[in-house]
Design an enzyme around this catalytic site. Structure first.
Site, mmCIF file in Angstrom:
data_model
loop_
_atom_site.group_PDB
_atom_site.id
_atom_site.type_symbol
_atom_site.label_atom_id
_atom_site.label_comp_id
_atom_site.label_asym_id
_atom_site.label_seq_id
_atom_site.Cartn_x
_atom_site.Cartn_y
_atom_site.Cartn_z
ATOM 1 N N SER A 183 0.848 -1.187 0.000
ATOM 2 C CA SER A 183 0.000 0.000 0.000
ATOM 3 C C SER A 183 0.888 1.243 0.000
ATOM 4 O O SER A 183 1.697 1.422 -0.897
ATOM 5 C CB SER A 183 -0.969 -0.040 1.192
ATOM 6 O OG SER A 183 -1.985 0.922 1.056
ATOM 7 N N GLU B 215 -9.310 -5.369 -4.612
ATOM 8 C CA GLU B 215 -8.763 -4.263 -3.819
ATOM 9 C C GLU B 215 -9.849 -3.341 -3.283
ATOM 10 O O GLU B 215 -9.818 -2.901 -2.137
ATOM 11 C CB GLU B 215 -7.790 -3.443 -4.670
ATOM 12 C CG GLU B 215 -6.512 -4.146 -5.047
ATOM 13 C CD GLU B 215 -5.438 -4.041 -3.981
ATOM 14 O OE1 GLU B 215 -5.720 -3.502 -2.908
ATOM 15 O OE2 GLU B 215 -4.314 -4.510 -4.253
ATOM 16 N N HIS C 35 -7.807 -5.446 -0.304
ATOM 17 C CA HIS C 35 -6.591 -4.713 0.048
ATOM 18 C C HIS C 35 -6.016 -5.228 1.367
ATOM 19 O O HIS C 35 -6.744 -5.484 2.317
ATOM 20 C CB HIS C 35 -6.941 -3.225 0.166
ATOM 21 C CG HIS C 35 -5.771 -2.314 0.226
ATOM 22 N ND1 HIS C 35 -4.828 -2.243 -0.749
ATOM 23 C CD2 HIS C 35 -5.385 -1.407 1.179
ATOM 24 C CE1 HIS C 35 -3.919 -1.335 -0.444
ATOM 25 N NE2 HIS C 35 -4.228 -0.820 0.730
#
Length: 544
Positions: free
Chosen positions: A220, A343, A453
């Site tokens: 990330s 995601e 995610h």
């Protein structure tokens, strides 16, 4: 809690006094027999042994960025006498509270620039991975992961670091520009990362690591940081490879100096330290002094609503990362890059179902227009019809995830491979049965997060130090992923026993390794990832 740089020294020195009397430095003699006692360039540290190997926690790599060092280039940590205890994590850098375990309370401590080293027992010089944590450049810490088992299984040394976040790490302002060596402020968090990499280069050999085989990795915002460091000339020579997990979002774009300075002026005004972006030298200096006088709690309270990100235009980042990559000016090193299949579901959950207000069919068109603008939102509505998804929230999540993460990752693969100077390997984490990360497992137990995610992190490391509740098939996938990542750290194409190797994008463009459990088809090389994520739409939108 921070620990005194001389804590524990008296007891250790007393125990070794007889050895010292014989003519050898006491600590040096002990180090021959105790692998948890290591001398760094700044002083001795004592870690501890665990069933997985050795760990050294909370080692300072920079001076505390307080007082005049707040919003200044980080300076190397000073030396200490005796032996520093390195068995506990240090403070997280200034950040707000979150749901994540151990992060329920905010932290206002600026004395946080430390790192952690995980080193397997045994001799020989091992490859090194330096992990940059995620958290949107406003949250997180090196302690987010515990990679001790990963280090043992891969035969590598792993370093995780803290770096300044939010306004503390990325404030740009006219007065700070005047203090910066290159006239561009706002990159303090990124400069922290580079200083930590320099610490690794100088010290990691003493922990069994090979300073010539360092891979910088992150997920990330940590992956975005890797993308940024690839484009930074001042990072050259600090690593030989990069791993980017879900980090290509926004094409790794940095702010312009003008945009960053304007935001800095607005931030200063919010704190009562008013000055325009084009203020006189004396006024700009007064503004910086006012900001440095504000307590960290006030800085944190005021930072909401601003975009905290790196700034392009100076020596640290002369070009936008995407430009540097596309024109061959990024570092020519091997890169492992990828994203997760779903995601956007984490973000959609946070905006809708997690708030107790699932997105409705009637509100869906406006949600797309709000996210992407009227014209692109209308195109997205046609490409993501509600009839193709189980719910409006999941339809919205697919569009957001494709635009934000999946397609930028594939664009980055193409740009890196087009240079032709170093291999590029692409993956997609696609275990749709994966458990969501710890902070939302119970809160979102009726929501289908899929392969969202952050989910891949727990297949590599202990996330927040917690065991991952994986079933037998997921454990098998976890072992395979550790092998893929580990072989890359050792300098080869990513491989796992009995599994397809990741393909070098230079000779196999568009071939992405899909990471899945056996019952979902197992790991396969896919040529349709871009089509599945409707990247023709999002690539055209990104191109303008």
């Amino acid at each position: 809690m921070r620990f005194s740089r001389t804590r524990g020294a008296a007891a250790v020195l007393a125990a070794l006094a007889s050895v010292a009397a014989a003519g050898l430095p006491a600590q040096a003699a002990a180090a021959h027999h105790d692998s948890t006692l290591v001398r760094t360039q700044d002083g001795w540290v004592r870690g501890e042994s665990t069933p997985e190997g050795r760990q050294f926690l909370g080692i300072p790599y920079a001076q505390p960025p307080v007082g005049q060092l707040r919003w200044a280039r980080p300076r190397p940590a000073g030396s200490w006498d005796g032996v520093r205890r390195a068995t506990d994590f240090s403070n997280r850098c200034v950040q707000g509270a979150s749901w994540d375990p151990g992060y329920q309370d905010p932290t206002y401590t600026e004395d946080c620039l430390d790192l952690n080293v995980y080193a397997p027992e045994g001799t020989g010089s091992k490859p090194v991975m330096v992990w940059l944590h995620g958290g949107g450049l406003t949250a997180g810490a090196g302690s987010d992961i515990v990679p001790d088992a990963f280090a043992r299984q891969t035969g590598t040394v792993v370093v995780s670091i803290n770096y300044r976040l939010g306004a503390m790490g990325f404030l740009a302002a006219s007065g700070l520009d005047k203090e910066a060596q290159d006239g561009v402020s706002g990159n303090y968090g990124m400069l922290d990362q580079q200083l930590a990499l320099r610490w690794v280069r100088a010290n990691i050999g003493r922990f069994g690591g090979d300073a010539s085989r360092v891979t910088v990795a992150g997920e990330s915002a940590g992956g975005r940081s890797v993308c940024t460091q690839l484009a930074s000339p001042t990072a050259r020579g600090l690593f030989r490879a990069g791993i980017i997990e879900s980090g290509a979002y926004g094409d790794c774009a940095a702010r312009t100096p003008k945009t960053a300075a304007a935001a800095g002026a607005a931030f200063a005004a919010k704190l009562g330290c008013s000055a325009s972006a084009s203020a006189s030298a004396s006024a700009a200096k007064d503004t910086v002094a006012c900001l440095r006088g504000k307590p960290a709690q006030e800085i944190l309270a005021a930072q909401s609503g601003f975009d905290w990100a790196p700034v392009a235009g100076g020596a640290f980042l002369p070009q936008q990362p995407a430009t540097a990559t596309a024109t061959g000016h990024a570092a020519h090193v091997p890169v492992l890059n990828g994203a997760n299949k779903d995601e956007g579901r984490l973000f959609a959950y946070g905006s809708y179902d997690g708030q107790g207000k699932p997105l409705t069919a009637a509100a869906y068109p406006d949600a797309l227009k709000s996210a992407f603008g009227p014209a692109t939102g209308a195109k997205a509505l046609a490409r993501y019809p509600l009839s193709a998804f189980p719910s409006p929230t999941l339809a919205y999540a697919a569009a957001v995830g494709d635009q934000l993460m999946a397609c930028p990752a594939l664009r980055l693969d193409r740009d890196l491979a087009s240079d032709g100077r170093a291999p590029v390997y692409a993956y997609e984490f696609a275990d749709r049965t994966s458990p969501p990360f710890a902070s939302i497992r119970e809160a979102g137990k009726t929501f289908d997060f899929g392969a969202t995610h952050v989910d891949e992190v727990q297949y590599l490391f202990k996330h927040f130090g917690l065991p991952t509740p994986l079933n037998a098939e997921q454990h098998a996938l976890s072992r395979q992923m550790v092998q893929y990542w580990g072989s890359f750290l050792h300098g080869s194409a990513p491989r796992a026993a009995g599994q397809p190797a990741m393909r070098d994008q230079r000779g196999h463009p568009g071939r992405t390794l899909s990471l899945r459990t056996a019952s979902a088809g197992g790991n396969t090389i896919s040529t349709t990832v871009g089509t599945e994520h409707r990247c023709d739409l999002w690539d055209a939108t990104a191109a303008g």
